[in-house]
Scaffold this active site. Structure first.
Site, PDB file in Angstrom:
ATOM      1  N   ASN A 177       5.880   2.509  -6.652  1.00  0.00           N
ATOM      2  CA  ASN A 177       6.785   3.605  -7.002  1.00  0.00           C
ATOM      3  C   ASN A 177       8.237   3.117  -7.025  1.00  0.00           C
ATOM      4  OD1 ASN A 177       7.952   3.750  -4.402  1.00  0.00           O
ATOM      5  ND2 ASN A 177       6.503   5.296  -3.720  1.00  0.00           N
ATOM      6  N   ASN A 234       0.846  -1.189   0.000  1.00  0.00           N
ATOM      7  CA  ASN A 234       0.000   0.000   0.000  1.00  0.00           C
ATOM      8  C   ASN A 234       0.883   1.240   0.000  1.00  0.00           C
ATOM      9  OD1 ASN A 234      -2.929  -1.017   0.391  1.00  0.00           O
ATOM     10  ND2 ASN A 234      -1.732  -2.202   1.867  1.00  0.00           N
ATOM     11  N   GLU A 235       0.953   1.878  -1.147  1.00  0.00           N
ATOM     12  CA  GLU A 235       1.810   3.038  -1.333  1.00  0.00           C
ATOM     13  C   GLU A 235       1.174   4.278  -0.708  1.00  0.00           C
ATOM     14  OE1 GLU A 235       4.749   3.196  -2.785  1.00  0.00           O
ATOM     15  OE2 GLU A 235       4.868   1.123  -3.469  1.00  0.00           O
ATOM     16  N   PRO A 236       1.986   5.340  -0.481  1.00  0.00           N
ATOM     17  CA  PRO A 236       1.409   6.615  -0.046  1.00  0.00           C
ATOM     18  C   PRO A 236       0.262   7.027  -0.972  1.00  0.00           C
ATOM     19  CG  PRO A 236       3.789   6.704   0.098  1.00  0.00           C
ATOM     20  CD  PRO A 236       3.464   5.394  -0.548  1.00  0.00           C
ATOM     21  N   SER A 247      -2.749   5.564  -0.417  1.00  0.00           N
ATOM     22  CA  SER A 247      -3.742   4.508  -0.199  1.00  0.00           C
ATOM     23  C   SER A 247      -4.767   4.967   0.831  1.00  0.00           C
ATOM     24  CB  SER A 247      -3.056   3.228   0.281  1.00  0.00           C
ATOM     25  OG  SER A 247      -2.167   2.731  -0.694  1.00  0.00           O
TER      26      SER A 247
END
Length: 661
Positions: free
Chosen positions: A198, A182-184, A186
């Site tokens: 990323n 879960n990337e920034p 999310s």
């Protein structure tokens, strides 16, 4: 042979009362800025055993109830020690995992033949070595058609619910605060889905599973799915995780930091060692939450912090400043702000020296290095063929100019950090040279040129270079290192290329350190018998090579110590840091000032390593080139000393002494 001594470096003595809390009341005081339960362990090994105990206890509780225990688990580097411990418990203690259901946290997408698979990594490290039923293991399919992903994710969520939800979720934390994949950005209500990874997360994941490339996307459990687990463990070891742990635990909940969502969970625990806890308030700034056990380093840290928030130099701090910012204890200990100010000012003043090898015929009582013997024999260990000049190029020039016998030991070839275009450029030169000066050209060279050219033309992402190409890349870096040494007036017979075997895999993932690596370093130490050793101390470098190289040096020194080597009795070991970080002000024991001209000369030394400029493959997520990072770091150190009220220099290189354990 002890090959993990770098993990035992303790720059600051942290009082156990800050992390081994005996009462609930004391814990509530110490952790009042922490919004997730955080357990700090002295060592990774201690923490790993504790987490394994708790997971196994839950599995066995479920066994007694005749139920499954459902575990969601990732594959980050921080989980490897846990996997090893669980495998050990199964093999040595007979712990059974027959009632465990495993859900993989994420899988890369799209998976093609030869691409790195999260599940394959999990299977290799854990699942294939325990007695879990293969029918109880579930993972995302990274090879399904793109138009089938939404249904696939929905079915994955349904399967989790079929087993009654997740009992335990175990994961690491990424450098940008990602949990799972879960990337920034999310959202808290996100479920299992496809997400673009990323560049930072992709590079970190590639290192974790030991491949050179990964697909651009991942199918990952969402934040809402993770928060639905009845128990969540976030595991992190090492100083490179200290910043992100502080942000996740103490900052506000934000979608820019997905791990912060765990503040909303009623049963989440962050498990870290002292190194990863280094920036938590109760460890780094304990005076803000409790009364302190003061020592010289903690006092220095507190005063530097006070100066920074008040924008004052040390000698202008007042009793009022101390009282209003939680440092009244120091007034009680020393009687006045003036007394504390003078102590810290003198302490920092004594770290500054323009004579890193010691000043001959001078009183060295308050100098960081001893005056005798003079001149000294010095070995600078450089993990890659440019770390020496990036990290301490100014100090190297000082040592040479002041008459010391300086040896540079390049520990690895650095060949995987050379781009293919560099090989092509040099091959073009060789081919042109032969055509000009050899009638018809050298047949062997022409054939080799055609072979290498053909390989590079057909090379696909992830392909390993041939041994010939790796050799050429190593030669390119050797040539650059020799040029830099010549520029710094170091004779080439004092330029040593160790080519430690652990590095020569042709991949990002390296072999473990071995006795062969240590023996090579040990032989050089015995040959030179140095009075000074400089070694890499930036153990958070993203590739991990610096740590392994430092472990090789420390292991060799340890072996010499056990053999009662006489040269070691008159040797000091200094740790430097390079392009990735700088020593904290409280830890600096020697600061070597650089003039503008010396800083320019250092830059020129770095620029001799042309293959590591714009085309370098491992610049990380920092857009600055290595010479820019180095100058900014050195200027930042000098600026810090200046703001504290000490002498104002253009730049400074900082060092910490290592005392053999």
């Amino acid at each position: 042979m002890r090959t993990n001594l770098s993990s035992q470096i303790s720059l600051n003595r942290v009082s156990p009362r800050y992390y081994k809390v005996e009462s609930a009341v004391e814990r509530s005081v110490l952790t009042r800025l922490e919004k997730i339960q955080t357990n700090i362990f002295e060592t990774m090994e201690e923490g790993t055993r504790q987490i394994a105990d708790e997971i196994i206890a839950k599995i066995q509780d479920r066994q007694r109830e005749g139920k499954f225990c459902t575990i969601a688990i990732g594959t980050g580097a921080s989980l490897r020690p846990l996997f090893s411990e669980l495998v050990r418990r199964h093999k040595e203690d007979g712990i059974s995992f027959r009632n465990v259901i495993i859900f993989n946290l994420y899988e890369y997408y799209p998976l093609t033949e030869g691409a790195g698979s999260s599940f394959n990594h999990l299977n290799k490290l854990l699942l294939s070595q325990i007695d879990i039923d293969k029918q109880n293991v579930f993972t995302m399919d990274g090879s399904i058609p793109q138009d089938a992903i939404i249904d696939h994710c929905r079915l994955y969520e349904q399967r989790i619910q079929t087993y009654g939800g997740i009992d335990i979720a175990v994961m690491g934390i990424g450098r940008e605060g990602n949990i799972g994949m879960n990337e920034p950005g999310s959202q808290v209500n996100s479920t299992t889905r496809l997400i673009l990874i990323n560049a930072t997360s992709r590079a970190e994941s590639a290192r974790n599973i030991g491949v050179d490339n990964l697909p651009p996307c991942s199918i990952t459990m969402g934040i809402n799915t993770i928060l639905g687990a009845r128990k969540v463990y976030v595991i992190a070891w090492g100083e490179d995780k200290a910043d992100i742990i502080k942000s996740a635990v103490e900052d506000k909940v934000s979608d820019t930091l997905p791990a912060s969502y765990l503040q909303l969970h009623t049963n989440a625990t962050v498990c870290i060692d002292l190194a990863a806890a280094a920036h938590l308030t109760r460890i780094q700034r304990p005076w803000l939450v409790t009364n302190c056990e003061w020592n010289d380093k903690l006092i220095r840290s507190a005063i530097a912090w006070l100066c920074s928030i008040l924008n004052k130099p040390i000698l202008k701090l007042t009793n009022k400043d101390y009282n209003e910012n939680g440092l009244s204890e120091l007034l009680a200990l020393y009687g006045s702000a003036y007394n504390v100010n003078i102590k810290v000012f003198n302490d920092l003043q004594h770290t500054i020296t323009g004579w890193p090898g010691g000043k001959p015929n001078a009183d060295d009582t308050y100098r960081p290095e001893r005056a005798k013997p003079f001149p000294k024999r010095v070995i600078v260990f450089s993990p890659h063929p440019d770390d020496d000049v990036i990290s301490m190029g100014g100090t190297i020039r000082r040592l040479v100019q002041q008459g010391h016998e300086v040896h540079i030991a390049y520990e690895t070839s650095g060949n995987i950090a050379v781009g293919d275009e560099e090989v092509v450029r040099f091959m073009h030169f060789i081919n042109g040279f032969n055509q000009l000066f050899e009638e018809g050209g050298d047949k062997v060279i022409c054939e080799k040129y055609a072979e290498i050219k053909n390989f590079l033309l057909n090379k696909k992402e992830g392909d390993i270079d041939t041994r010939d190409i790796l050799t050429i890349k190593g030669l390119i870096r050797r040539g650059e290192a020799r040029t830099a040494c010549t520029y710094n007036k170091i004779p080439l017979n004092r330029c040593h290329f160790l080519d430690l075997p652990f590095y020569e895999t042709g991949r990002i993932e390296k072999n473990p350190i071995s006795e062969a690596d240590v023996e090579i370093v040990q032989n050089l130490l015995r040959e030179v018998k140095p009075h000074q050793i400089y070694v890499a101390g930036d153990l958070a470098d993203p590739h991990g090579t610096h740590r392994v190289c430092t472990d090789a040096v420390f292991a060799a020194i340890d072996e010499e110590k056990n053999a009662n080597a006489e040269w070691l009795n008159d040797c000091r070991i200094w740790m430097y840091r390079g392009a990735w970080a700088e020593w904290e002000i409280e830890n600096i024991e020697m600061a070597v000032p650089l003039s503008p001209e010396e800083l320019r000369a250092k830059r020129n030394s770095i620029l001799k390593h042309q293959s590591q400029m714009e085309s370098a493959p491992f610049l990380g997520n920092d857009e600055r080139l290595f010479w820019q990072r180095s100058e900014d770091r050195n200027r930042g150190t000098a600026s810090l000393y200046d703001h504290l009220g000490l002498a104002c220099y253009e730049a400074m290189e900082a060092f910490v002494e290592y005392k053999p354990i």
